[in-house]
Design an enzyme around this catalytic site. Structure first.
Site, PDB file in Angstrom:
ATOM      1  N   ASN A 106      36.625 139.748  -1.885  1.00  0.00           N
ATOM      2  CA  ASN A 106      36.684 139.894  -0.511  1.00  0.00           C
ATOM      3  C   ASN A 106      34.981 140.042   0.021  1.00  0.00           C
ATOM      4  O   ASN A 106      34.348 140.493  -0.520  1.00  0.00           O
ATOM      5  CB  ASN A 106      37.177 140.932   0.300  1.00  0.00           C
ATOM      6  N   HIS A 108      32.946 140.940   3.304  1.00  0.00           N
ATOM      7  CA  HIS A 108      32.954 141.747   4.597  1.00  0.00           C
ATOM      8  C   HIS A 108      31.730 141.975   5.255  1.00  0.00           C
ATOM      9  O   HIS A 108      30.640 142.159   4.673  1.00  0.00           O
ATOM     10  CB  HIS A 108      33.522 143.303   4.104  1.00  0.00           C
ATOM     11  N   SER A 135      28.906 142.420   2.424  1.00  0.00           N
ATOM     12  CA  SER A 135      29.315 143.125   1.085  1.00  0.00           C
ATOM     13  C   SER A 135      30.430 142.105   0.434  1.00  0.00           C
ATOM     14  O   SER A 135      31.272 141.946   1.310  1.00  0.00           O
ATOM     15  CB  SER A 135      29.694 144.648   1.042  1.00  0.00           C
ATOM     16  N   ASP A 144      38.971 147.202   2.842  1.00  0.00           N
ATOM     17  CA  ASP A 144      37.505 147.320   2.569  1.00  0.00           C
ATOM     18  C   ASP A 144      36.825 148.213   1.769  1.00  0.00           C
ATOM     19  O   ASP A 144      35.879 148.643   1.939  1.00  0.00           O
ATOM     20  CB  ASP A 144      36.838 147.221   4.183  1.00  0.00           C
TER      21      ASP A 144
END
Ligand code: GAR
Length: 187
Positions: A106, A108, A135, A144
């Site tokens: 992912n 973020h 990140s 997260d």
């Protein structure tokens, strides 16, 4: 080359940067599917125009388990090996993450572990931080959380509001994500 599936919920600018980078000979990955929980997501139309397979399904009315089962099926049918979340604004269930353990990444818009969740830019400005950033991390059951694979920083400048800061961070997101994904699929 690894087959990557990208999940989006909206604009899809990070998805576009991942697709563009995948066309380089040394990218190490191809984008096999772009899927969304929002059938009206602008990024889906863009991906379809590029000739990339797309899949759209809203969880509304069918519930999260049925929704995730259908997404999982679409990803597997497309031969996807690694999932890249790119502005996908839904929390994946523990069951889904377990089925793809260690194979979901992912991006973020904060310097994790700072500012998990939403409104990252406004929170960084309100805190008086001198820098912000983005990140790329491995997705776990926790929001997260998970191993950080790469980060990029930008300064927070006097007079910045969340919109100005988000735009500065987004430039770095577009650079960071393809670079980290290429390293990730090789490791
Ligand atoms: C990006 O800034 C991404 O980092 C963020 O949403 C934006 C999506 O833009 N993601 C999150 O906040 C995830 N919780 P995009 O659709 O143009 O890539």
């Amino acid at each position: 080359r690894a087959k990557v599936g990208i999940l989006i919920s909206g604009r899809g600018s990070n998805m576009q940067s991942l697709v563009a980078a995948s066309r380089a000979a040394d990218a190490g990955y191809d984008v096999a599917l772009v899927a969304s929980d929002k059938p009206e997501a602008a990024g889906l139309a863009w991906a379809a125009e590029q000739g990339i397979a797309t899949f759209a399904l809203s969880p509304k009315g069918i519930g999260k388990p049925a929704y995730e089962a259908a997404i999982d099926q679409a990803l597997r049918s497309a031969g996807v090996e690694v999932i890249a979340l790119a502005g996908y604004m839904r929390l994946l269930s523990g069951d889904f993450v377990a089925r793809w353990r260690g194979r979901i990444v992912n991006i973020h818009p904060s310097l994790l572990p700072l500012y998990k969740g939403l409104d990252t830019h406004a929170r960084a400005i309100a805190a008086g931080d001198a820098k912000a950033g983005c990140s790329v991390h491995i997705v776990t059951e926790e929001l997260d959380d998970g191993e950080v694979l790469g980060q990029a920083e930008v300064p927070i400048l006097p007079g910045d509001d969340a919109t100005a800061l988000a735009a500065r961070v987004l430039v770095e997101e577009h650079r960071l994500y393809p670079q980290v994904l290429t390293e990730f699929v090789r490791r």
